[in-house]
Motif scaffolding. Structure first.
Motif, mmCIF file in Angstrom:
data_model
loop_
_atom_site.group_PDB
_atom_site.id
_atom_site.type_symbol
_atom_site.label_atom_id
_atom_site.label_comp_id
_atom_site.label_asym_id
_atom_site.label_seq_id
_atom_site.Cartn_x
_atom_site.Cartn_y
_atom_site.Cartn_z
ATOM 1 N N TYR A 52 0.810 -1.211 0.000
ATOM 2 C CA TYR A 52 0.000 0.000 0.000
ATOM 3 C C TYR A 52 0.851 1.273 0.000
ATOM 4 O O TYR A 52 0.304 2.373 -0.126
ATOM 5 C CB TYR A 52 -0.913 0.025 1.223
ATOM 6 C CG TYR A 52 -2.176 -0.796 1.083
ATOM 7 C CD1 TYR A 52 -3.288 -0.285 0.400
ATOM 8 C CD2 TYR A 52 -2.278 -2.059 1.640
ATOM 9 C CE1 TYR A 52 -4.452 -1.020 0.280
ATOM 10 C CE2 TYR A 52 -3.446 -2.807 1.518
ATOM 11 C CZ TYR A 52 -4.529 -2.282 0.833
ATOM 12 O OH TYR A 52 -5.673 -3.007 0.712
ATOM 13 N N ARG A 105 -2.076 -4.996 -4.057
ATOM 14 C CA ARG A 105 -2.754 -3.989 -3.248
ATOM 15 C C ARG A 105 -4.268 -4.108 -3.391
ATOM 16 O O ARG A 105 -4.784 -4.434 -4.449
ATOM 17 C CB ARG A 105 -2.324 -2.582 -3.674
ATOM 18 C CG ARG A 105 -2.802 -1.481 -2.751
ATOM 19 C CD ARG A 105 -2.395 -0.118 -3.268
ATOM 20 N NE ARG A 105 -3.117 0.225 -4.495
ATOM 21 C CZ ARG A 105 -2.867 1.318 -5.216
ATOM 22 N NH1 ARG A 105 -1.903 2.141 -4.847
ATOM 23 N NH2 ARG A 105 -3.568 1.573 -6.300
ATOM 24 N N GLN A 108 -8.335 1.112 -2.601
ATOM 25 C CA GLN A 108 -7.969 2.235 -1.750
ATOM 26 C C GLN A 108 -9.179 2.678 -0.939
ATOM 27 O O GLN A 108 -10.309 2.685 -1.421
ATOM 28 C CB GLN A 108 -7.430 3.382 -2.592
ATOM 29 C CG GLN A 108 -6.047 3.071 -3.171
ATOM 30 C CD GLN A 108 -5.388 4.305 -3.743
ATOM 31 O OE1 GLN A 108 -5.900 4.926 -4.646
ATOM 32 N NE2 GLN A 108 -4.237 4.662 -3.210
ATOM 33 N N GLU A 109 -8.922 3.084 0.303
ATOM 34 C CA GLU A 109 -10.017 3.270 1.249
ATOM 35 C C GLU A 109 -10.942 4.422 0.909
ATOM 36 O O GLU A 109 -12.071 4.475 1.379
ATOM 37 C CB GLU A 109 -9.480 3.440 2.670
ATOM 38 C CG GLU A 109 -8.574 4.631 2.868
ATOM 39 C CD GLU A 109 -7.123 4.322 2.602
ATOM 40 O OE1 GLU A 109 -6.271 5.069 3.099
ATOM 41 O OE2 GLU A 109 -6.829 3.353 1.882
ATOM 42 N N ILE A 112 -13.804 2.705 -0.776
ATOM 43 C CA ILE A 112 -14.233 1.399 -0.286
ATOM 44 C C ILE A 112 -15.733 1.350 -0.012
ATOM 45 O O ILE A 112 -16.368 0.309 -0.195
ATOM 46 C CB ILE A 112 -13.421 0.992 0.973
ATOM 47 C CG1 ILE A 112 -13.538 -0.528 1.189
ATOM 48 C CG2 ILE A 112 -13.867 1.746 2.203
ATOM 49 C CD1 ILE A 112 -12.568 -1.057 2.207
ATOM 50 N N SER A 176 -8.028 -7.554 0.668
ATOM 51 C CA SER A 176 -9.220 -7.009 0.028
ATOM 52 C C SER A 176 -9.262 -7.450 -1.436
ATOM 53 O O SER A 176 -9.134 -8.634 -1.728
ATOM 54 C CB SER A 176 -9.231 -5.488 0.182
ATOM 55 O OG SER A 176 -10.487 -4.942 -0.103
ATOM 56 N N LEU A 294 -9.682 -2.983 7.733
ATOM 57 C CA LEU A 294 -8.471 -2.209 7.471
ATOM 58 C C LEU A 294 -7.340 -2.492 8.440
ATOM 59 O O LEU A 294 -6.280 -1.862 8.352
ATOM 60 C CB LEU A 294 -8.804 -0.710 7.493
ATOM 61 C CG LEU A 294 -9.835 -0.252 6.460
ATOM 62 C CD1 LEU A 294 -10.137 1.227 6.620
ATOM 63 C CD2 LEU A 294 -9.366 -0.548 5.044
ATOM 64 N N GLU A 300 -1.770 -2.160 9.769
ATOM 65 C CA GLU A 300 -2.631 -1.345 8.917
ATOM 66 C C GLU A 300 -2.582 -1.873 7.480
ATOM 67 O O GLU A 300 -1.506 -2.053 6.908
ATOM 68 C CB GLU A 300 -2.182 0.114 8.936
ATOM 69 C CG GLU A 300 -2.194 0.761 10.306
ATOM 70 C CD GLU A 300 -3.603 0.978 10.831
ATOM 71 O OE1 GLU A 300 -4.548 0.979 10.013
ATOM 72 O OE2 GLU A 300 -3.764 1.148 12.052
ATOM 73 N N HIS A 302 -4.031 -0.398 4.513
ATOM 74 C CA HIS A 302 -4.605 0.654 3.685
ATOM 75 C C HIS A 302 -3.514 1.677 3.404
ATOM 76 O O HIS A 302 -2.426 1.638 3.987
ATOM 77 C CB HIS A 302 -5.801 1.326 4.369
ATOM 78 C CG HIS A 302 -5.520 1.864 5.731
ATOM 79 N ND1 HIS A 302 -4.900 3.073 5.948
ATOM 80 C CD2 HIS A 302 -5.764 1.336 6.965
ATOM 81 C CE1 HIS A 302 -4.787 3.285 7.247
ATOM 82 N NE2 HIS A 302 -5.295 2.246 7.890
ATOM 83 N N CYS A 303 -3.797 2.591 2.493
ATOM 84 C CA CYS A 303 -2.825 3.614 2.135
ATOM 85 C C CYS A 303 -2.681 4.630 3.263
ATOM 86 O O CYS A 303 -3.576 4.795 4.091
ATOM 87 C CB CYS A 303 -3.241 4.302 0.848
ATOM 88 S SG CYS A 303 -3.336 3.209 -0.590
ATOM 89 N N TRP A 306 -5.395 9.547 1.479
ATOM 90 C CA TRP A 306 -6.656 9.258 0.796
ATOM 91 C C TRP A 306 -6.636 9.768 -0.636
ATOM 92 O O TRP A 306 -7.668 9.848 -1.292
ATOM 93 C CB TRP A 306 -7.825 9.896 1.559
ATOM 94 C CG TRP A 306 -8.097 9.191 2.840
ATOM 95 C CD1 TRP A 306 -7.272 9.087 3.911
ATOM 96 C CD2 TRP A 306 -9.275 8.472 3.196
ATOM 97 N NE1 TRP A 306 -7.845 8.359 4.917
ATOM 98 C CE2 TRP A 306 -9.088 7.975 4.497
ATOM 99 C CE3 TRP A 306 -10.484 8.214 2.540
ATOM 100 C CZ2 TRP A 306 -10.051 7.217 5.158
ATOM 101 C CZ3 TRP A 306 -11.445 7.471 3.202
ATOM 102 C CH2 TRP A 306 -11.226 6.979 4.490
#
Length: 352
Positions: A52, A105, A108-109, A112, A176, A294, A300, A302-303, A306
């Protein structure tokens, strides 16, 4: 009677002591399935987290803040960044595991919520090639098979095997949607690549196909573990309808359910049955948490920002990179040749 009391108390003490590590493992299944390895899981979740990272210079040199812990010493061979479809993956070698690591990857959140909403309504819409009655999710299949990702990954695996030997293991991971892509990659390596030493471990992955596909997959890639976390919403999607078992999405085994036990202030792992849809594991609770999606084992997934599909890369990395007309990027480094002569470039003439 007094002796029985002490034996009982000792049993309780041993039971509580087993919780001190944060896990209770069913290390051996009731059949011939592979054993679940907690330490390997803790290693692969770090690899799944590192993919990520948006700073490709740090990721390429394995100096990012997520490139520590169990993954120290990892050598990145190739990074693939598909800007057209907002996909990212890397391939490298973990010498301590004697394995090629492939990591994908996830979504991206920032998107989501919409992605989860779409999965509620997604129908099976693609016949998997040469597998009778097997149907899969077209979007997940295409993300791996119909983008710049697949040829780059397979090329990097080939070159790694030429350098490190044909018997090196291959471990594929992702979180994911990245877990869905890892599924198709692992299957591709076995079915089309003829690989035998392939292991797949995913985190919070959605369902990708129907029961027929799950059966084929579990037969062809038996060294697979799907890690799910407590009330994580994504493993519940697309929905499973038990009244239509052959027509609905169906998980493949083996699930390992990570439960948060507040009274004990840690998590417990449960190795589930070989059906893929064990009613005593994640299906026993409502899938209603994005926060559980997440974070796995405190890591963690996620990126850091954002920002939509963005990367950072220093100019000094230009010599390792190559772009196509759409901006899709591949970063490759040299690896020692098998005969110990001058290193050869990993950038080959091809689509990019």
């Amino acid at each position: 009677m007094g002796r029985r009391k002490w034996v009982f108390l000792l049993a309780i003490f041993v039971f509580l002591l087993s919780f001190s590590s944060g896990t209770v493992l069913k290390l051996k299944s009731d059949d011939s399935r592979p054993l679940y390895n907690h330490t390997l899981t803790m290693t692969l979740v770090e690899y799944a987290s590192a993919v990520y990272m948006s700073d490709l210079s740090e990721l390429f040199n394995w100096t990012c803040k997520r490139c520590n812990g169990f993954t120290k010493g990892f050598e990145v061979i190739e990074i693939i960044f598909d800007v057209e479809h907002c996909l990212q993956a890397y391939v490298g070698v973990a010498k301590d595991l004697n394995a090629i690591i492939i990591a994908f990857r996830g979504t991206q959140e920032h998107s989501i919520q919409n992605w989860v909403s779409d999965l509620f309504w997604k129908q099976l819409d693609l016949n998997y090639p040469d597998m009778s009655d097997a149907m899969v999710h077209h979007g997940f299949y295409s993300a791996y098979h119909n983008t710049t990702v697949r040829p780059a990954v397979l090329g990097a695996v080939k070159r790694a095997k030429e350098s490190y030997g044909p018997n090196i293991n291959i471990m594929v991971t992702g979180h994911s949607m990245g877990g869905a892509m890892a599924t198709f990659c692992g299957l591709d390596l076995v079915v089309n690549g003829g690989e035998e030493n392939v292991q797949v471990m995913t985190f919070g992955q959605p369902r990708v196909g129907n029961a027929a596909f799950a059966s084929y997959y579990s037969l062809l890639v038996p060294k697979t573990f799907r890690i799910t976390h407590d009330h994580d919403i994504v493993p519940h999607l697309p929905p499973y309808y038990n009244h239509f078992p052959q027509k609905t999405y169906h998980h493949f085994p083996t699930e390992v359910w990570l439960r948060d036990v507040s009274s004990l202030n840690h998590s417990v792992e449960k190795v589930c049955d070989n059906t893929g849809e064990d009613p005593t594991c994640s299906r026993s609770v409502k899938g209603n948490s994005i926060s559980d999606h997440l974070r796995y084992f405190g890591v963690e997934l996620h990126c850091e920002t954002w920002r939509q599909c963005s990367i950072v890369m220093s100019h000094e990395m230009d010599r390792f990179s190559k772009k196509d007309s759409k901006g899709n990027l591949i970063m490759s480094r040299t690896v020692p040749s098998t005969n110990g002569n001058k290193t050869e470039s990993l950038i080959e003439n091809g689509d990019l």
